[in-house]
Design an enzyme around this catalytic site. Structure first.
Site, PDB file in Angstrom:
ATOM      1  N   PRO A   2      40.366  44.502  36.220  1.00  0.00           N
ATOM      2  CA  PRO A   2      40.186  45.937  36.071  1.00  0.00           C
ATOM      3  C   PRO A   2      41.521  46.677  36.105  1.00  0.00           C
ATOM      4  O   PRO A   2      42.406  46.351  36.893  1.00  0.00           O
ATOM      5  CB  PRO A   2      39.344  46.328  37.274  1.00  0.00           C
ATOM      6  CG  PRO A   2      38.739  45.061  37.771  1.00  0.00           C
ATOM      7  CD  PRO A   2      39.714  43.984  37.419  1.00  0.00           C
ATOM      8  N   LYS A  34      35.367  42.413  42.195  1.00  0.00           N
ATOM      9  CA  LYS A  34      36.460  41.539  41.752  1.00  0.00           C
ATOM     10  C   LYS A  34      37.542  41.534  42.823  1.00  0.00           C
ATOM     11  O   LYS A  34      37.674  42.486  43.589  1.00  0.00           O
ATOM     12  CB  LYS A  34      37.022  42.040  40.424  1.00  0.00           C
ATOM     13  CG  LYS A  34      35.959  42.076  39.328  1.00  0.00           C
ATOM     14  CD  LYS A  34      36.515  41.719  37.997  1.00  0.00           C
ATOM     15  CE  LYS A  34      35.373  41.724  36.976  1.00  0.00           C
ATOM     16  NZ  LYS A  34      35.718  41.059  35.772  1.00  0.00           N
ATOM     17  N   ILE A  66      36.908  43.577  32.434  1.00  0.00           N
ATOM     18  CA  ILE A  66      36.227  42.477  31.751  1.00  0.00           C
ATOM     19  C   ILE A  66      34.965  42.205  32.575  1.00  0.00           C
ATOM     20  O   ILE A  66      34.997  41.527  33.590  1.00  0.00           O
ATOM     21  CB  ILE A  66      37.111  41.222  31.684  1.00  0.00           C
ATOM     22  CG1 ILE A  66      38.400  41.516  30.932  1.00  0.00           C
ATOM     23  CG2 ILE A  66      36.352  40.067  31.041  1.00  0.00           C
ATOM     24  CD1 ILE A  66      39.445  40.421  31.050  1.00  0.00           C
TER      25      ILE A  66
END
Length: 115
Positions: A2, A34, A66
């Site tokens: 990110p 994440k 992603i």
């Protein structure tokens, strides 16, 4: 991976930007799920921004990731990031927009390649 890009018309002179960067990093990582090691935050101040016809404190953000972005996650991120900007830079939540991009790994370069 990110990446949060934040631009504001607020001057960052005499502002503890490291605390903003740290809080934004941990917030994004926690909400998206994440590792912090993969989160990048870019903060630009004194950017000419007019919003609603005034140059009162305002900000614009873009978050690219992603995976991990859903309508519910985006809502949580919007609330959390706007709260940071309001607390740290006095940017009212009503004067902040953020755009979310969920991208494929092949569209994100890192370490001389793509994901």
């Amino acid at each position: 991976m990110p990446c949060l890009n934040l631009s504001t018309n607020v001057s960052l002179d005499n502002v503890d930007t490291s605390s903003i960067l740290s809080e934004a990093t941990s917030t994004v990582a926690s909400i998206i799920g994440k590792p912090e090691a993969y989160v990048m935050v870019v903060l630009k101040g004194s950017v000419p921004i007019a919003f609603g016809g005034t140059v009162d404190p305002a900000a614009y953000g873009e978050l690219v990731s992603i995976g991990g972005l859903t309508p519910d996650v985006n809502k949580k991120l919007s609330a959390a990031i706007s709260a940071i900007l309001e607390k740290k830079l006095s940017v009212p939540k009503s004067r902040f927009f953020i755009k979310f991009y969920d991208t494929k790994g092949s569209n994100f370069g890192w370490n001389g390649s793509t994901f």
